[in-house]
Design a protein around this motif. Sequence first.
Motif, PDB file in Angstrom:
ATOM      1  N   ALA A 167       0.829  -1.209   0.000  1.00 27.64           N
ATOM      2  CA  ALA A 167       0.000   0.000   0.000  1.00 27.64           C
ATOM      3  C   ALA A 167       0.858   1.252   0.000  1.00 27.64           C
ATOM      4  O   ALA A 167       0.589   2.215  -0.734  1.00 27.64           O
ATOM      5  CB  ALA A 167      -0.934  -0.010   1.208  1.00 27.64           C
ATOM      6  N   LEU A 168       1.922   1.248   0.813  1.00 24.77           N
ATOM      7  CA  LEU A 168       2.792   2.414   0.884  1.00 24.77           C
ATOM      8  C   LEU A 168       3.539   2.634  -0.433  1.00 24.77           C
ATOM      9  O   LEU A 168       3.628   3.763  -0.932  1.00 24.77           O
ATOM     10  CB  LEU A 168       3.796   2.252   2.033  1.00 24.77           C
ATOM     11  CG  LEU A 168       3.464   3.031   3.321  1.00 24.77           C
ATOM     12  CD1 LEU A 168       2.160   2.509   3.914  1.00 24.77           C
ATOM     13  CD2 LEU A 168       4.604   2.895   4.330  1.00 24.77           C
ATOM     14  N   GLU A 169       4.065   1.563  -1.002  1.00 23.41           N
ATOM     15  CA  GLU A 169       4.844   1.693  -2.228  1.00 23.41           C
ATOM     16  C   GLU A 169       3.978   2.155  -3.406  1.00 23.41           C
ATOM     17  O   GLU A 169       4.437   2.899  -4.268  1.00 23.41           O
ATOM     18  CB  GLU A 169       5.528   0.368  -2.551  1.00 23.41           C
ATOM     19  CG  GLU A 169       6.645   0.008  -1.581  1.00 23.41           C
ATOM     20  CD  GLU A 169       7.315  -1.300  -1.927  1.00 23.41           C
ATOM     21  OE1 GLU A 169       7.128  -1.783  -3.067  1.00 23.41           O
ATOM     22  OE2 GLU A 169       8.031  -1.841  -1.067  1.00 23.41           O
ATOM     23  N   ALA A 170       2.726   1.691  -3.429  1.00 23.30           N
ATOM     24  CA  ALA A 170       1.819   2.086  -4.516  1.00 23.30           C
ATOM     25  C   ALA A 170       1.087   3.378  -4.203  1.00 23.30           C
ATOM     26  O   ALA A 170       0.463   3.969  -5.089  1.00 23.30           O
ATOM     27  CB  ALA A 170       0.815   0.970  -4.788  1.00 23.30           C
ATOM     28  N   ILE A 204      -8.197   4.018   4.678  1.00 23.84           N
ATOM     29  CA  ILE A 204      -7.100   4.691   5.368  1.00 23.84           C
ATOM     30  C   ILE A 204      -6.070   5.096   4.322  1.00 23.84           C
ATOM     31  O   ILE A 204      -5.481   4.247   3.653  1.00 23.84           O
ATOM     32  CB  ILE A 204      -6.466   3.773   6.426  1.00 23.84           C
ATOM     33  CG1 ILE A 204      -7.516   3.399   7.480  1.00 23.84           C
ATOM     34  CG2 ILE A 204      -5.255   4.450   7.074  1.00 23.84           C
ATOM     35  CD1 ILE A 204      -7.048   2.354   8.467  1.00 23.84           C
ATOM     36  N   ALA A 205      -5.865   6.385   4.162  1.00 25.44           N
ATOM     37  CA  ALA A 205      -4.952   6.894   3.140  1.00 25.44           C
ATOM     38  C   ALA A 205      -3.504   6.587   3.509  1.00 25.44           C
ATOM     39  O   ALA A 205      -3.124   6.615   4.688  1.00 25.44           O
ATOM     40  CB  ALA A 205      -5.152   8.391   2.952  1.00 25.44           C
ATOM     41  N   THR A 206      -2.684   6.298   2.500  1.00 21.36           N
ATOM     42  CA  THR A 206      -1.257   6.047   2.717  1.00 21.36           C
ATOM     43  C   THR A 206      -0.386   7.036   1.950  1.00 21.36           C
ATOM     44  O   THR A 206       0.833   7.009   2.097  1.00 21.36           O
ATOM     45  CB  THR A 206      -0.869   4.624   2.288  1.00 21.36           C
ATOM     46  OG1 THR A 206      -1.044   4.498   0.864  1.00 21.36           O
ATOM     47  CG2 THR A 206      -1.722   3.583   3.004  1.00 21.36           C
ATOM     48  N   ALA A 207      -0.993   7.868   1.125  1.00 24.30           N
ATOM     49  CA  ALA A 207      -0.216   8.831   0.334  1.00 24.30           C
ATOM     50  C   ALA A 207       0.596   9.727   1.257  1.00 24.30           C
ATOM     51  O   ALA A 207       0.074  10.284   2.226  1.00 24.30           O
ATOM     52  CB  ALA A 207      -1.149   9.677  -0.537  1.00 24.30           C
TER      53      ALA A 207
END
Length: 239
Positions: A167-170, A204-207
């Motif tokens: 999720a973090l990488e994308a 939950i946003a990861t950007a």
Amino acid sequence: MLYLLRMLLLGLHFLLVGVLGLVIGLLRPFNPDNSRLFARLYSVPAAWFMGIKVKAEVGPLWDQPPGCVIIANHQSNYDLFIIGQVVPRRTVAIGKKSLGWVPLFGQLFWLGGNVLIDRKNVFQARQALQATTRTLQHETSIWVFPEGTRNPGEQLLPFKKGAFHMALEAGVPIVPVCVSRYTRRMGLNSWRRRTVIIRSLAPIATAGLTQQDLPALIEQCRAQMQHCIDHMENELPGN
């Protein structure tokens, strides 16, 4: 007697869907919507056979556009027959490599575009996760059981990091999906229907997050899911 009848019906249903799904999978192999279709074929009749009523409250999951990481608690092998009713469009799953050897189901899992990972081979597992991360960037969601194994207990097991790394990488959102505890109250030898609640939480946003934020992100997701599951237990009849 009722238990045996239900097991017979589930076995026949499993074989029938396997054959039908294999035909569909061969006609449109690796279509990212195959998994959703196969999950519906398996789950809707099977839940009825088992005397389970699924109460789906998954608006945030279905409203979220494809291209997210979906995490859910994993209780038993019956999850397919229950959670399968809420799998959104263009969603594939991550499973262990041994699933590929299950007759019919393993071939459907593969033709559905799902990802098989050999956990014993760290290099190949890392490559598979990297390929899956790229899949997220092509408007396809990934369904993961972050506990990594079946857990019928009251407390969620510690979450593994793979889903959160992806999720973090994308840079895509994480959507938690919570399933009420059903394994100890299934009552397959009883005519009484049991209710299982499936509830999705807000994405939950990861950007903008970095790997340093990973532990806090994992704990946030786990805490929210644990709270939701505990709350659903109080909503079920008889609890």
